[in-house]
Design an enzyme around this catalytic site. Structure first.
Site, PDB file in Angstrom:
ATOM      1  N   GLY A   1       0.844  -1.189   0.000  1.00 14.13           N
ATOM      2  CA  GLY A   1       0.000   0.000   0.000  1.00 14.13           C
ATOM      3  C   GLY A   1       0.874   1.230   0.000  1.00 14.13           C
TER       4      GLY A   1
ATOM      5  N   GLN B   1       3.141   9.944   1.066  1.00 17.74           N
ATOM      6  CA  GLN B   1       4.395   9.186   1.114  1.00 17.74           C
ATOM      7  C   GLN B   1       5.265   9.426  -0.113  1.00 17.74           C
ATOM      8  OE1 GLN B   1       2.328   5.267   2.222  1.00 17.74           O
ATOM      9  NE2 GLN B   1       4.287   5.155   3.303  1.00 17.74           N
TER      10      GLN B   1
ATOM     11  N   CYS C   1       5.778   0.335   7.534  1.00 20.83           N
ATOM     12  CA  CYS C   1       5.440   1.483   6.698  1.00 20.83           C
ATOM     13  C   CYS C   1       6.674   1.866   5.902  1.00 20.83           C
ATOM     14  CB  CYS C   1       4.984   2.642   7.583  1.00 20.83           C
ATOM     15  SG  CYS C   1       4.500   4.102   6.655  1.00 20.83           S
ATOM     16  N   LEU C   2       6.480   2.095   4.608  1.00 26.07           N
ATOM     17  CA  LEU C   2       7.618   2.470   3.765  1.00 26.07           C
ATOM     18  C   LEU C   2       8.234   3.794   4.211  1.00 26.07           C
ATOM     19  CD1 LEU C   2       6.187   1.445   0.280  1.00 26.07           C
ATOM     20  CD2 LEU C   2       7.991   0.282   1.564  1.00 26.07           C
TER      21      LEU C   2
ATOM     22  N   HIS D   1      -4.711   1.684   7.185  1.00 27.17           N
ATOM     23  CA  HIS D   1      -3.365   2.266   7.291  1.00 27.17           C
ATOM     24  C   HIS D   1      -3.187   3.384   6.255  1.00 27.17           C
ATOM     25  CE1 HIS D   1       1.186   1.678   7.832  1.00 27.17           C
ATOM     26  NE2 HIS D   1       1.101   2.431   6.750  1.00 27.17           N
ATOM     27  N   GLU D   2      -3.601   3.109   5.011  1.00 24.27           N
ATOM     28  CA  GLU D   2      -3.384   4.110   3.940  1.00 24.27           C
ATOM     29  C   GLU D   2      -4.296   5.322   4.120  1.00 24.27           C
ATOM     30  OE1 GLU D   2      -0.757   3.696   2.465  1.00 24.27           O
ATOM     31  OE2 GLU D   2      -0.529   1.568   2.907  1.00 24.27           O
TER      32      GLU D   2
ATOM     33  N   HIS E   1      -2.893   7.692   6.524  1.00 25.07           N
ATOM     34  CA  HIS E   1      -1.844   8.565   5.969  1.00 25.07           C
ATOM     35  C   HIS E   1      -2.441   9.868   5.425  1.00 25.07           C
ATOM     36  CE1 HIS E   1       2.034   6.559   6.158  1.00 25.07           C
ATOM     37  NE2 HIS E   1       1.559   5.425   5.664  1.00 25.07           N
TER      38      HIS E   1
END
Ligand code: NI
Length: 184
Positions: free
Chosen positions: A47, A52, A102-103, A144-145, A148
């Protein structure tokens, strides 16, 4: 398509409330969706949200391979899904704790409670309205996304920061857990 640089924790764009998309047909939005899909696949991740990649816009992409599904999980859509202005509602009160990464937070993973079953909505790249049910890891990735887009990171959702580990030490946390998910 262009691979985009991924924002790392500490950059303020990750803490902003992102702007809604006015027109999903806008070439800038179309290109962003394509570039985000390529960036997520390259990372690799399951994701990615526009903040991000330094864009404070309400766009996410996600892709959960079948092998990541739990035994009782409702499968997600095939391939990579891009959505503008995504939202969700829980389908019931059940929460489930699982591992997230998380990236934008390299190496760290933590145990995070999320709604087990949700309905999510958004606008697809072709302008159509999407409304789907998601469960388990797919529901977790969506939550999660979408977080963000509101400047929320998984760290903020943790009940206990003792349940945080770097990849190499994650097995200590997983003694009572069964799933390990790639970063989002
Ligand atoms: Ni993330």
């Amino acid at each position: 398509m262009t691979l985009l640089k991924i924002t790392q924790i500490g950059h303020p764009v990750l803490r902003e409330v992102a702007e809604a998309v006015d027109d999903v047909a806008d070439p800038d939005i179309q290109m962003l969706m394509g570039d985000m899909a390529a960036t997520m696949a390259d990372a690799p991740g399951i994701g990615l949200a526009a903040p991000q990649v330094y864009r404070s816009i309400r766009v996410i992409v996600f892709s959960v391979p079948a092998e990541r599904l739990g035994p009782d999980d409702h499968p997600g859509p095939e391939g990579i899904t891009a959505l503008a202005n995504p939202s969700f509602e829980p389908l019931d009160d059940e929460m489930v704790t699982g591992v997230e990464g998380c990236l934008s937070i390299p190496q760290l993973r933590g145990l995070v409670p999320r709604h087990r079953r949700i309905v999510y909505r958004g606008i697809a790249p072709d302008g159509s309205l999407v409304e789907e049910r998601a469960e388990g890891i797919v529901a977790r990735v969506l939550q999660h996304e979408i977080d963000h887009l509101d400047g929320v990171l998984f760290l903020d959702r943790m009940c206990d920061l003792k349940a945080l580990a770097i990849d190499e030490e994650l097995h200590h946390l997983l003694k009572t857990e069964t799933s390990e998910d790639p970063p989002q």
